[in-house]
Design a protein around this motif. Structure first.
Motif, short mmCIF file in Angstrom:
data_model
loop_
_atom_site.label_atom_id
_atom_site.label_comp_id
_atom_site.label_asym_id
_atom_site.label_seq_id
_atom_site.Cartn_x
_atom_site.Cartn_y
_atom_site.Cartn_z
N ILE A 5 -12.06 14.38 6.54
CA ILE A 5 -12.40 13.82 5.24
C ILE A 5 -11.24 14.11 4.29
CG2 ILE A 5 -13.96 13.91 3.26
CD1 ILE A 5 -16.20 14.65 5.17
N VAL A 6 -10.71 13.06 3.66
CA VAL A 6 -9.62 13.24 2.70
C VAL A 6 -10.17 13.04 1.29
CG1 VAL A 6 -7.76 12.63 4.27
CG2 VAL A 6 -8.93 10.82 3.05
N HIS A 7 -9.63 13.81 0.36
CA HIS A 7 -10.16 13.84 -1.01
C HIS A 7 -9.12 13.31 -2.00
CE1 HIS A 7 -13.69 16.27 0.14
NE2 HIS A 7 -12.87 16.86 0.98
N PHE A 8 -9.61 12.54 -2.97
CA PHE A 8 -8.76 12.00 -4.02
C PHE A 8 -9.43 12.22 -5.37
CE2 PHE A 8 -7.96 9.54 -0.20
CZ PHE A 8 -6.57 9.48 -0.14
N SER A 9 -8.65 12.68 -6.33
CA SER A 9 -9.15 12.78 -7.71
C SER A 9 -8.55 11.63 -8.52
CB SER A 9 -8.74 14.12 -8.33
OG SER A 9 -7.33 14.20 -8.46
N TYR A 10 -9.12 11.34 -9.66
CA TYR A 10 -8.58 10.27 -10.49
C TYR A 10 -8.83 10.59 -11.96
CZ TYR A 10 -13.35 8.69 -11.31
OH TYR A 10 -14.66 8.62 -11.69
N GLN A 11 -7.93 10.08 -12.81
CA GLN A 11 -8.11 10.23 -14.25
C GLN A 11 -7.24 9.19 -14.96
OE1 GLN A 11 -6.66 14.02 -15.59
NE2 GLN A 11 -4.89 14.01 -14.23
N ASN A 12 -7.79 8.57 -15.93
CA ASN A 12 -7.07 7.60 -16.75
C ASN A 12 -6.28 6.59 -15.91
OD1 ASN A 12 -7.94 9.02 -19.07
ND2 ASN A 12 -6.23 10.46 -18.84
N PHE A 13 -6.89 6.15 -14.84
CA PHE A 13 -6.15 5.26 -13.96
C PHE A 13 -6.02 3.87 -14.57
CE2 PHE A 13 -10.58 5.60 -12.59
CZ PHE A 13 -11.02 4.30 -12.69
N GLU A 14 -4.88 3.25 -14.30
CA GLU A 14 -4.61 1.91 -14.82
C GLU A 14 -4.88 0.83 -13.78
OE1 GLU A 14 -0.67 1.88 -16.31
OE2 GLU A 14 -1.00 3.51 -17.74
N GLN A 15 -4.98 1.22 -12.52
CA GLN A 15 -5.29 0.28 -11.46
C GLN A 15 -6.57 0.71 -10.76
OE1 GLN A 15 -2.20 -0.81 -8.70
NE2 GLN A 15 -0.57 -0.42 -10.17
N ASP A 16 -7.12 -0.19 -9.98
CA ASP A 16 -8.32 0.11 -9.19
C ASP A 16 -8.00 1.28 -8.25
OD1 ASP A 16 -10.52 0.21 -7.59
OD2 ASP A 16 -10.23 -1.76 -6.69
N PRO A 17 -8.68 2.41 -8.37
CA PRO A 17 -8.36 3.56 -7.51
C PRO A 17 -8.59 3.28 -6.03
CG PRO A 17 -10.40 3.93 -8.73
CD PRO A 17 -9.76 2.72 -9.32
N VAL A 18 -9.56 2.43 -5.72
CA VAL A 18 -9.83 2.13 -4.31
C VAL A 18 -8.64 1.39 -3.69
CG1 VAL A 18 -11.34 0.88 -2.73
CG2 VAL A 18 -12.32 2.13 -4.66
N THR A 19 -8.02 0.50 -4.47
CA THR A 19 -6.84 -0.20 -3.98
C THR A 19 -5.70 0.77 -3.71
OG1 THR A 19 -7.43 -2.22 -5.17
CG2 THR A 19 -5.13 -1.98 -4.51
N LEU A 20 -5.48 1.70 -4.63
CA LEU A 20 -4.41 2.69 -4.46
C LEU A 20 -4.68 3.60 -3.27
CD1 LEU A 20 -4.04 3.55 -8.24
CD2 LEU A 20 -2.30 2.44 -6.84
N ILE A 21 -5.93 4.02 -3.11
CA ILE A 21 -6.29 4.85 -1.96
C ILE A 21 -6.11 4.06 -0.67
CG2 ILE A 21 -8.22 6.02 -0.81
CD1 ILE A 21 -9.26 6.70 -3.67
N GLY A 22 -6.50 2.79 -0.71
CA GLY A 22 -6.34 1.94 0.47
C GLY A 22 -4.89 1.81 0.89
N GLN A 23 -3.98 1.76 -0.09
CA GLN A 23 -2.55 1.67 0.23
C GLN A 23 -2.07 2.93 0.93
OE1 GLN A 23 -0.82 0.82 -3.60
NE2 GLN A 23 -1.31 -1.36 -3.50
N ILE A 24 -2.56 4.08 0.50
CA ILE A 24 -2.20 5.34 1.16
C ILE A 24 -2.73 5.36 2.59
CG2 ILE A 24 -2.54 7.85 1.14
CD1 ILE A 24 -2.75 7.64 -1.94
N LEU A 25 -3.99 4.97 2.75
CA LEU A 25 -4.59 4.96 4.08
C LEU A 25 -3.83 4.03 5.02
CD1 LEU A 25 -8.41 4.85 3.17
CD2 LEU A 25 -7.04 6.85 3.78
N ASN A 26 -3.43 2.88 4.50
CA ASN A 26 -2.69 1.92 5.33
C ASN A 26 -1.34 2.49 5.77
OD1 ASN A 26 -4.62 -0.09 5.37
ND2 ASN A 26 -3.84 -1.10 3.53
N GLN A 27 -0.65 3.16 4.87
CA GLN A 27 0.64 3.74 5.24
C GLN A 27 0.47 4.88 6.23
OE1 GLN A 27 3.40 2.21 4.58
NE2 GLN A 27 2.30 0.74 3.31
N TRP A 28 -0.58 5.67 6.08
CA TRP A 28 -0.88 6.69 7.10
C TRP A 28 -1.12 6.03 8.45
CZ3 TRP A 28 -4.86 9.82 3.72
CH2 TRP A 28 -4.19 10.83 3.03
N LEU A 29 -1.84 4.91 8.43
CA LEU A 29 -2.13 4.18 9.67
C LEU A 29 -0.84 3.70 10.32
CD1 LEU A 29 -4.14 2.73 11.63
CD2 LEU A 29 -4.07 0.80 10.03
#
Length: 251
Positions: A5-29
């Motif tokens: 299980i990987v954990h992400f925090s967020y604050q004052n985000f300017e973009q959709d956090p799910v999109t940003l997390i998805g980009q990280i997951l894709n690069q890990w893949l």
């Protein structure tokens, strides 16, 4: 393999956090740090979580990151999303055990339509090698793309009602487009690792005499092994870097 299980925090985000997390997951893949494309993202009281599968317990440590992974992590931070850590849920006993051999005598590019692990195998232990050990995400991505194509052909020839012959040819003929691509990838991996890397040719055939006496399809040389390797491979040509099975229809 391990469930993580990987954990992400967020604050004052300017973009959709799910999109940003998805980009990280894709690069890990693409870098081989996570396995499989099902990586559900869920929201919890203090942030987001994603469930992933990794080849090793330490797969997500920074030392295994590629430049592309680091760029995705940085972009997320710049937009208020932080990767804060991960926890190991446990070993996946239905998954393949990763090779711990950092310098195998040879490697095999191998997969089946059932596999989710790396298509690069330690030839001695016959265990998958995490692709991030290559330290070349472009090559890792190319290997994963080859794997997807091979698995699609394997599924068609195993369970399909159309294009069976074409699919079988792609995975069993060393002159096919898929095999030529795979052999080129083997050369790249061998140049990168300085470890002999063999390409697996799938084999079907009903003529027992022909099967036991067939030659290497590339050089026409002798390549039958005295005893099968890992109870799967009965043929191996060191010169052409090809490895194959005795027809599954005869086993």
């Amino acid at each position: 393999m391990y469930q993580v299980i990987v954990h992400f925090s967020y604050q004052n985000f300017e973009q959709d956090p799910v999109t940003l997390i998805g980009q990280i997951l894709n690069q890990w893949l693409y870098n081989g740090q996570v396995i499989g494309r099902e990586m559900p993202i869920t929201f919890h009281q203090n942030g987001f979580q994603a469930s992933v599968c990794t080849p090793e317990q330490e797969s997500l440590l920074p030392d295994n990151n590629s430049e592309e992974v680091n760029e995705a992590l940085l972009q997320a931070v710049e937009n208020g999303v932080n990767f804060t850590g991960f926890e190991i849920v446990g070993r996946d006993y239905q998954g393949e055990e990763t090779s711990h051999n950092k310098q195998p005598k040879f490697q095999i590019l191998y997969t089946t339509h059932l596999d989710t692990c790396s298509p690069l195998y330690d030839g001695e232990q016959f265990a998958p090698i995490p692709l991030y050990r290559l330290k070349d995400q472009a090559l890792s991505e190319a290997l994963l793309e080859w794997q997807q194509n091979w698995q699609a052909c394997d599924l068609l020839q195993m369970k399909g009602s159309v294009l069976e012959e074409s699919a079988l040819m792609q995975i069993s003929d060393n002159r096919s487009e898929l095999a030529i691509s795979g052999l080129d990838l083997c050369k790249q991996v061998e140049e990168k690792t300085q470890i002999p890397t063999f390409y697996y040719l799938y084999r079907l055939g009903t003529d027992e005499l022909e099967e036991h006496n067939r030659k290497c399809p590339s050089c026409n040389g002798e390549w039958k092994l005295a005893s099968p390797l890992h109870e799967i491979f009965h043929f191996k040509c060191d010169h052409c870097r090809l490895i194959s099975n005795l027809s599954w229809e005869l086993l």
